[in-house]
Write an enzyme that holds these catalytic residues in place. Sequence first.
Site, mmCIF file in Angstrom:
data_model
loop_
_atom_site.group_PDB
_atom_site.id
_atom_site.type_symbol
_atom_site.label_atom_id
_atom_site.label_comp_id
_atom_site.label_asym_id
_atom_site.label_seq_id
_atom_site.Cartn_x
_atom_site.Cartn_y
_atom_site.Cartn_z
ATOM 1 N N ASP A 362 42.771 76.516 43.407
ATOM 2 C CA ASP A 362 43.315 75.499 44.295
ATOM 3 C C ASP A 362 44.407 76.020 45.496
ATOM 4 O OD1 ASP A 362 43.315 74.872 41.627
ATOM 5 O OD2 ASP A 362 45.164 75.378 41.037
ATOM 6 N N PHE A 417 49.692 82.653 39.970
ATOM 7 C CA PHE A 417 48.542 81.543 39.685
ATOM 8 C C PHE A 417 49.482 80.242 40.557
ATOM 9 C CE2 PHE A 417 46.887 80.910 35.491
ATOM 10 C CZ PHE A 417 46.584 82.329 35.587
HETATM 11 C C1 FRU Z 1 44.338 74.242 39.210
HETATM 12 C C2 FRU Z 1 44.614 75.585 37.866
HETATM 13 C C3 FRU Z 1 45.992 75.658 38.417
HETATM 14 C C4 FRU Z 1 46.357 76.935 38.260
HETATM 15 C C5 FRU Z 1 45.484 78.080 38.820
HETATM 16 C C6 FRU Z 1 44.717 79.147 38.367
HETATM 17 O O1 FRU Z 1 42.999 74.709 38.953
HETATM 18 O O2 FRU Z 1 44.210 75.899 36.713
HETATM 19 O O3 FRU Z 1 46.724 75.009 37.098
HETATM 20 O O4 FRU Z 1 47.807 77.273 38.038
HETATM 21 O O5 FRU Z 1 44.483 77.097 38.905
HETATM 22 O O6 FRU Z 1 44.114 80.048 39.241
#
Ligand code: FRU
Length: 795
Positions: A362, A417
């Site tokens: 992300d 995250f």
């Molecule tokens: C989306 C996700 C988010 C999370 C992140 C973890 O791709 O699952 O919801 O914060 O990736 O890497």
Amino acid sequence: MGLKRNLAKILSSALAVTITFSTLGSVPVTAYAQENAVAKANIELNGQYKTNLSGLTSDSVGEWKVTDEGLHSNAVDKGDSFVYSETKGTNFVYSTDVTFKNTNSGAAALVFRAQTNNKDCYVVNLDANSKKCKFWRWGHNKEDQRLEEDQLIDEKTITTTESNKYTLKVVAIDSWISYYVNDELVASTGDYTLQEANKGQKTVYKDGSLGLLNWNGDMVFQNTYYAEINDDFTPLLEDINITSSTGTVEKKTQFVPTEPITIQYVDNDANTVNVEVIKKSQSAVIEITDENDIKYSDGKNIPVKEGKNYITITSRITASNGLEAVLTYRVNVHRRQKKEVYYNELYRDQYHYSVKDGWGNDPNGMVYYKGKYHFFYQFYDDIIWGPMHWAHATSTDMIHWEEKPIALYPDANGAMFSGCIVIDEKNTSGFFDGIQGGGLVALITADGNGQRIKLAYSTDEGDTWTKVDEIAADWTDDPLKDAAFRDPKVFRWENKWFMVIAGGPLRIYSSDNLKEWKCESTYADLHTECPDLYPIMADDGTLKWVLSRGGRYYKVGDFQEVDGNWKFVAGDGYNVSNSDKDSGIMNFGADSYAAMTYYIKDFGTAANPTLPEEIVEVNWMNTWDGKGEQFCNQVAQKSGMKFNGTYNLNLKLGLKKDKDGKYVLTQTPIKAYEDLRDTANKIEKNNVTVNENSDLLKDFKDDCYEIVSKFKPQAGTKKVGFKVRTSDIESTDIVYDIDNENLSIDRSKSGIIINDKVFAEKNNQNVQRNDDGSIDLHIYVDKASVEVFTKDYTV
Ligand code: FRU
């Protein structure tokens, strides 16, 4: 507060007392939480049990008595039995020897930073039978006083001793807590090399009292000592510098003394490195070892292979009572491949941003600040997903990027995250006192034992970050009580901060200072990851709000106060639900996810909106969905690349009313891509007729290009489109099927088929032709990607 006790004073007072010990009558064994509050017995010390803890009391669950062996405790078949002390600590090393009389059952534990209720605390233990270690954070739910036990490491098995004697030791400095058994490191918050699944925790207990715990065992504690760690006595390092006598070291990553891990990139010519350690206490003793446990006494000329090399640095310091405090740091020296490899890889896109080495997912913290676009993203140094960091790059045009050091590492609250960054111009947070124009505030999801929002701020344009200990919002305090509470995206409107947050169900929060958040509304039936919410001035001059569901689907509506609470209210043609029918399709290609828009400025107020000229969004060019397999994790493995993380084109967002009066989203590649056009070599064909055997473009050969086209199909035409990246056996087909009114991209013959489920399936969307019967296709081909736009950029 008496927390910072003078060690010498405690030593003498503790050892001077004489003992007798009595147990209280037996009580039923229930959770220690209720138990220890009930009855307490003083443990008087007589010198046979060596400790510098003072004011020891036990609960009445098991038996505790001082014998010539030490502090003997029997709680066989009784459950948890505790000893507490009046000794409190903030930062300390705390250690005990324990000998198990009976190795069939029972676990011995150190209890530390116990809160005044003695219920909320940390516990590290060793099970006599299984030889497994555990590390907990125990807490009680504020509302219903329910015991919440968060396990902070994967269970670790340690080597058995003949004597059944073990030394348990904890080193707690701020939020960094390490646990050693017989000098072997078994847990260290944030050290994912030790425990890959970073279990994380909510707010860290910063101080509290020390104690012991016997679970169902028969054991003797001896030499239970603690020593305070302070500026004069600390194993903390001030800094670690990587240099190389053979090659170039890239820009230094930020070193945080209380975090165990950093990543330092070096060029390929740096085949050895030197580790320079700057200590806080001069008497600390440093040991440097490589992955093969080879020691480097001077830290010099450590060979590093291409890729990652985890170098371990331990720092030890001995207190006046003989107790040794030790910390274990890791520096991943990542040696790059040869320069000429990069950006020439077979599947490396040329005008899309991609992670240079390793994994990226992300987009995070996208912000335009002081003339630069900052792009952070989910990162791990591997070609598959792992403990999340934030990587960082900057640009002035969103096309040419400068790589920056890794910005945020996993820590005691969990892995880093997804999240966002805002400009706190008015210093609403108070983080920027005395700094004209404020600074950047990051809102990060800390993942582990549920999810929570952690803050960090930067006063140097995102080069370095100060993490904030206090958690800004935690899933346990959210009305929906859903542990999926992640991916905050924050904007400013009506002189307030607002946050959309989801992971599971969507919620909207508000705040005045970014530090304290209030839930405004919840959407139990609307699930998404990576939500985003932004206002756009539609082509009819109306300000509407777009709710993006991870860049896959969107809804258009209003953001307004309903009965005193801020809500997203879906507009005509949209509904607040999970159903795809209630949403617009944002992207029909499978490889497009987790979209985020740049934070540019305060959106203003309804009366006086100050929207940015352009709202620009970027997607991660990948997907989790592999129909049972994690597609994204397979990409580099199958294609043989050493990087796995590319991002879609930067798209400018707009809204227009369609024929039915419904607002639809437009996503248009930003103008800057036009500057990349090699106009001298463009091929232009006007008003040409093509048929099945068209060889119009047979002399054109390239792997990075743009096609701008308009088809006017004659009656009877079935399909129009392009085959790109063709050979005798391969092609990627972009086809508009006229009878079925359907646009598709078919990559089932495009070369390496990453996954025969998702990858080989056609991606398609129903699209009506333009009013005059024509169809436009605007196509961007890069080395490993194809993006298609049509219908005035609404598709
Ligand atoms: C989306 C996700 C988010 C999370 C992140 C973890 O791709 O699952 O919801 O914060 O990736 O890497």
